[in-house]
Write a protein that holds these residues in place. Structure first.
Motif, PDB file in Angstrom:
ATOM      1  N   PRO A  90      32.296  -7.771  28.496  1.00  0.00           N
ATOM      2  CA  PRO A  90      33.129  -6.937  29.465  1.00  0.00           C
ATOM      3  C   PRO A  90      32.314  -6.023  30.254  1.00  0.00           C
ATOM      4  O   PRO A  90      31.253  -5.504  29.918  1.00  0.00           O
ATOM      5  CB  PRO A  90      33.956  -6.189  28.472  1.00  0.00           C
ATOM      6  CG  PRO A  90      33.981  -6.873  27.113  1.00  0.00           C
ATOM      7  CD  PRO A  90      32.673  -7.326  26.942  1.00  0.00           C
ATOM      8  N   GLY A  91      32.747  -6.161  31.522  1.00  0.00           N
ATOM      9  CA  GLY A  91      32.244  -5.361  32.695  1.00  0.00           C
ATOM     10  C   GLY A  91      30.725  -6.166  33.033  1.00  0.00           C
ATOM     11  O   GLY A  91      29.964  -4.944  33.697  1.00  0.00           O
ATOM     12  N   GLU A  92      30.520  -7.064  32.789  1.00  0.00           N
ATOM     13  CA  GLU A  92      29.211  -7.839  33.301  1.00  0.00           C
ATOM     14  C   GLU A  92      29.575  -8.986  34.038  1.00  0.00           C
ATOM     15  O   GLU A  92      30.205  -9.864  33.207  1.00  0.00           O
ATOM     16  CB  GLU A  92      28.173  -7.940  32.081  1.00  0.00           C
ATOM     17  CG  GLU A  92      27.692  -6.752  31.480  1.00  0.00           C
ATOM     18  CD  GLU A  92      26.742  -7.050  30.099  1.00  0.00           C
ATOM     19  OE1 GLU A  92      26.522  -8.163  29.987  1.00  0.00           O
ATOM     20  OE2 GLU A  92      26.691  -6.157  29.471  1.00  0.00           O
ATOM     21  N   VAL A  93      29.168  -9.326  35.127  1.00  0.00           N
ATOM     22  CA  VAL A  93      29.541 -10.592  35.802  1.00  0.00           C
ATOM     23  C   VAL A  93      28.296 -11.545  35.434  1.00  0.00           C
ATOM     24  O   VAL A  93      27.225 -11.442  35.597  1.00  0.00           O
ATOM     25  CB  VAL A  93      29.498 -10.332  37.376  1.00  0.00           C
ATOM     26  CG1 VAL A  93      28.192 -10.137  38.037  1.00  0.00           C
ATOM     27  CG2 VAL A  93      30.121 -11.467  37.903  1.00  0.00           C
ATOM     28  N   ASN A  94      28.775 -12.945  35.337  1.00  0.00           N
ATOM     29  CA  ASN A  94      28.142 -13.837  35.028  1.00  0.00           C
ATOM     30  C   ASN A  94      28.494 -14.981  36.145  1.00  0.00           C
ATOM     31  O   ASN A  94      29.700 -15.521  35.983  1.00  0.00           O
ATOM     32  CB  ASN A  94      28.162 -14.529  33.524  1.00  0.00           C
ATOM     33  CG  ASN A  94      27.522 -13.554  32.561  1.00  0.00           C
ATOM     34  OD1 ASN A  94      26.361 -13.762  32.386  1.00  0.00           O
ATOM     35  ND2 ASN A  94      28.150 -12.670  32.258  1.00  0.00           N
ATOM     36  N   LEU A  95      27.601 -15.255  37.046  1.00  0.00           N
ATOM     37  CA  LEU A  95      27.775 -16.219  38.076  1.00  0.00           C
ATOM     38  C   LEU A  95      27.051 -17.453  37.939  1.00  0.00           C
ATOM     39  O   LEU A  95      25.934 -17.295  37.971  1.00  0.00           O
ATOM     40  CB  LEU A  95      27.773 -15.608  39.428  1.00  0.00           C
ATOM     41  CG  LEU A  95      27.900 -16.403  40.669  1.00  0.00           C
ATOM     42  CD1 LEU A  95      28.586 -15.341  41.631  1.00  0.00           C
ATOM     43  CD2 LEU A  95      26.976 -16.917  41.098  1.00  0.00           C
ATOM     44  N   MET A  96      27.669 -18.658  37.882  1.00  0.00           N
ATOM     45  CA  MET A  96      26.887 -19.806  37.785  1.00  0.00           C
ATOM     46  C   MET A  96      26.917 -20.688  39.009  1.00  0.00           C
ATOM     47  O   MET A  96      28.168 -20.660  39.531  1.00  0.00           O
ATOM     48  CB  MET A  96      27.499 -20.832  36.620  1.00  0.00           C
ATOM     49  CG  MET A  96      26.670 -22.040  36.259  1.00  0.00           C
ATOM     50  SD  MET A  96      27.549 -22.953  35.092  1.00  0.00           S
ATOM     51  CE  MET A  96      29.145 -23.658  35.842  1.00  0.00           C
ATOM     52  N   THR A  97      26.061 -21.144  39.588  1.00  0.00           N
ATOM     53  CA  THR A  97      26.224 -21.931  40.829  1.00  0.00           C
ATOM     54  C   THR A  97      25.866 -23.596  40.422  1.00  0.00           C
ATOM     55  O   THR A  97      25.065 -23.731  40.053  1.00  0.00           O
ATOM     56  CB  THR A  97      24.911 -21.480  41.849  1.00  0.00           C
ATOM     57  OG1 THR A  97      25.208 -20.008  42.093  1.00  0.00           O
ATOM     58  CG2 THR A  97      24.894 -22.368  43.166  1.00  0.00           C
ATOM     59  N   ALA A  98      26.891 -24.083  40.831  1.00  0.00           N
ATOM     60  CA  ALA A  98      26.769 -25.538  40.647  1.00  0.00           C
ATOM     61  C   ALA A  98      25.918 -26.320  41.317  1.00  0.00           C
ATOM     62  O   ALA A  98      25.101 -27.311  40.795  1.00  0.00           O
ATOM     63  CB  ALA A  98      28.344 -26.195  40.627  1.00  0.00           C
ATOM     64  N   GLY A  99      25.865 -26.060  42.731  1.00  0.00           N
ATOM     65  CA  GLY A  99      25.325 -26.893  43.479  1.00  0.00           C
ATOM     66  C   GLY A  99      25.425 -28.346  43.536  1.00  0.00           C
ATOM     67  O   GLY A  99      26.872 -28.535  43.380  1.00  0.00           O
ATOM     68  N   ALA A 100      24.740 -29.133  43.391  1.00  0.00           N
ATOM     69  CA  ALA A 100      24.977 -30.632  43.604  1.00  0.00           C
ATOM     70  C   ALA A 100      25.550 -31.180  42.295  1.00  0.00           C
ATOM     71  O   ALA A 100      26.290 -32.157  42.225  1.00  0.00           O
ATOM     72  CB  ALA A 100      23.547 -31.492  43.676  1.00  0.00           C
ATOM     73  N   GLY A 101      25.401 -30.234  41.323  1.00  0.00           N
ATOM     74  CA  GLY A 101      25.997 -30.774  39.858  1.00  0.00           C
ATOM     75  C   GLY A 101      25.492 -30.093  38.812  1.00  0.00           C
ATOM     76  O   GLY A 101      24.304 -29.773  38.603  1.00  0.00           O
ATOM     77  N   ILE A 102      26.280 -29.432  37.670  1.00  0.00           N
ATOM     78  CA  ILE A 102      26.015 -28.669  36.533  1.00  0.00           C
ATOM     79  C   ILE A 102      27.148 -29.178  35.597  1.00  0.00           C
ATOM     80  O   ILE A 102      28.149 -29.658  35.909  1.00  0.00           O
ATOM     81  CB  ILE A 102      25.810 -27.376  37.055  1.00  0.00           C
ATOM     82  CG1 ILE A 102      25.034 -26.812  35.924  1.00  0.00           C
ATOM     83  CG2 ILE A 102      27.291 -26.535  36.968  1.00  0.00           C
ATOM     84  CD1 ILE A 102      24.661 -25.078  36.392  1.00  0.00           C
ATOM     85  N   CYS A 103      26.820 -28.922  34.306  1.00  0.00           N
ATOM     86  CA  CYS A 103      27.860 -28.699  33.402  1.00  0.00           C
ATOM     87  C   CYS A 103      27.498 -27.642  32.354  1.00  0.00           C
ATOM     88  O   CYS A 103      26.467 -27.041  32.267  1.00  0.00           O
ATOM     89  CB  CYS A 103      27.916 -30.408  32.502  1.00  0.00           C
ATOM     90  SG  CYS A 103      26.556 -30.594  31.593  1.00  0.00           S
TER      91      CYS A 103
END
Length: 321
Positions: free
Chosen positions: A91-104
């Motif tokens: 809680p209170g922590e941002v987690n940002l994932m960038t997929a770009g061309a593809g990720i799983c």
């Protein structure tokens, strides 16, 4: 006193995940409005008693052309992705994932979690960046005191705070608490359109009632937004915003592309376990008989077309002064 126009976007309940899906409240996308800035997806869930709902258990699944933003109020979620990133979302922590061309990636509430409560958000990557590399960003913004409440700014710039998290279009994301009976006045960027999601509390935005799970939209041109808590307990909201995203996109399942053919290709590659998406290591399901990866749904018979987003001007609702 002049007021910004406010458009109310109501939520709908949808299942999230595989065969034992949890229920979430979704406000974006829908026919009324598909985008607020580059924000294209808003899910709100909880507070859920994990002993009754089973919590979150989303097996590895793919993404293209977007960023995922995970923000929790209560509980913990383990994150594993094919970029080799492993994290416990707090809680209170941002987690940002960038997929770009593809990720799983996979998302599973921890065994110590008893209550799960938070939001899952996506942003669209512009064409120049959507075929780039995978990446993962983590940031724990400070809780700051403001006139009438408190706030955490997890993306962009607001209230004198600047998040270091990388985005590819101008965006804002913040959790804002409003004290009982108080009004929080925000100075906002007039080039941005904004959305205010109410988690808990009795909220008026610019004199318009916004119920919990609803998303209140304001268009470009506004320099101030006034959020009033008419209740006797603290209210909690999420503010998102950004410059209007003008590129046409096609969004289907977990993919964002630019036409039907791209979406069909992404689906085919996921089903064939192609290199585009890589492999997620570390996923452990709550259930021994659960899937090891989520299969893609069947494509519709007709070609998927880009949705036309309305002009960045709110359609006003009844106001309470």
């Amino acid at each position: 006193m002049s007021h910004a126009k406010v458009e109310i976007i109501t939520s709908r309940e949808v299942p999230l995940g595989g065969p034992r899906a949890m229920t979430v409240h979704r406000t974006l996308p829908q026919r009324q409005r598909s985008l607020i800035g580059a924000w294209c997806f808003v899910d709100h869930y909880g507070p859920d008693d994990v002993s009754l709902t089973g919590g979150m258990d989303v097996a590895p699944h793919p993404h293209t052309g977007l960023q995922t933003v995970t923000w929790l109020f209560e509980g913990e979620v383990t994150h594993h992705d094919s970029g080799g990133n492993h994290a416990v979302v707090m809680p209170g922590e941002v987690n940002l994932m960038t997929a770009g061309a593809g990720i799983c990636h996979s998302e599973v509430s921890t065994t110590s979690t008893t209550t799960l409560h938070g939001v899952q958000l996506w942003t669209v990557l512009p064409d120049k960046d959507r075929k780039g590399p995978r990446r993962f960003d983590h940031y724990a913004p400070p809780l700051i005191d403001i006139d009438g409440g408190q706030a955490r700014v997890f993306l962009g710039q607001l209230l004198g705070q600047t998040s270091p998290v990388t985005t590819f279009t101008p965006l804002i994301g913040a959790e804002i608490h409003i004290a009982p009976g108080a009004t929080v006045t925000l100075k906002v960027n007039p080039a941005f359109e904004h959305g205010l999601l109410v988690d808990v509390g009795s909220i008026h935005l610019e004199g318009v009632t916004v119920e919990p799970t609803q998303l209140a939209y304001t268009g470009i041109g506004e320099t101030k937004l006034r959020i009033r808590n008419t209740g006797e307990t603290c209210a909690r909201t999420i503010l998102i915003g950004g410059e209007p995203f003008t590129e046409e996109i096609v969004m289907w399942w977990n993919f964002i592309g630019r036409n039907h053919e791209e979406i069909a290709q992404y689906r085919s590659e996921w089903q064939e376990e192609a290199e585009r998406f890589g492999v997620t290591h570390g996923y452990i399901s709550h259930h021994t008989d659960g899937p090891t990866r989520l299969p893609a749904p069947t494509l519709p018979n007709a070609a998927i077309r880009a949705r036309k987003n309305p002009a960045p001007t709110a359609r006003p609702e009844k106001r309470i002064d």
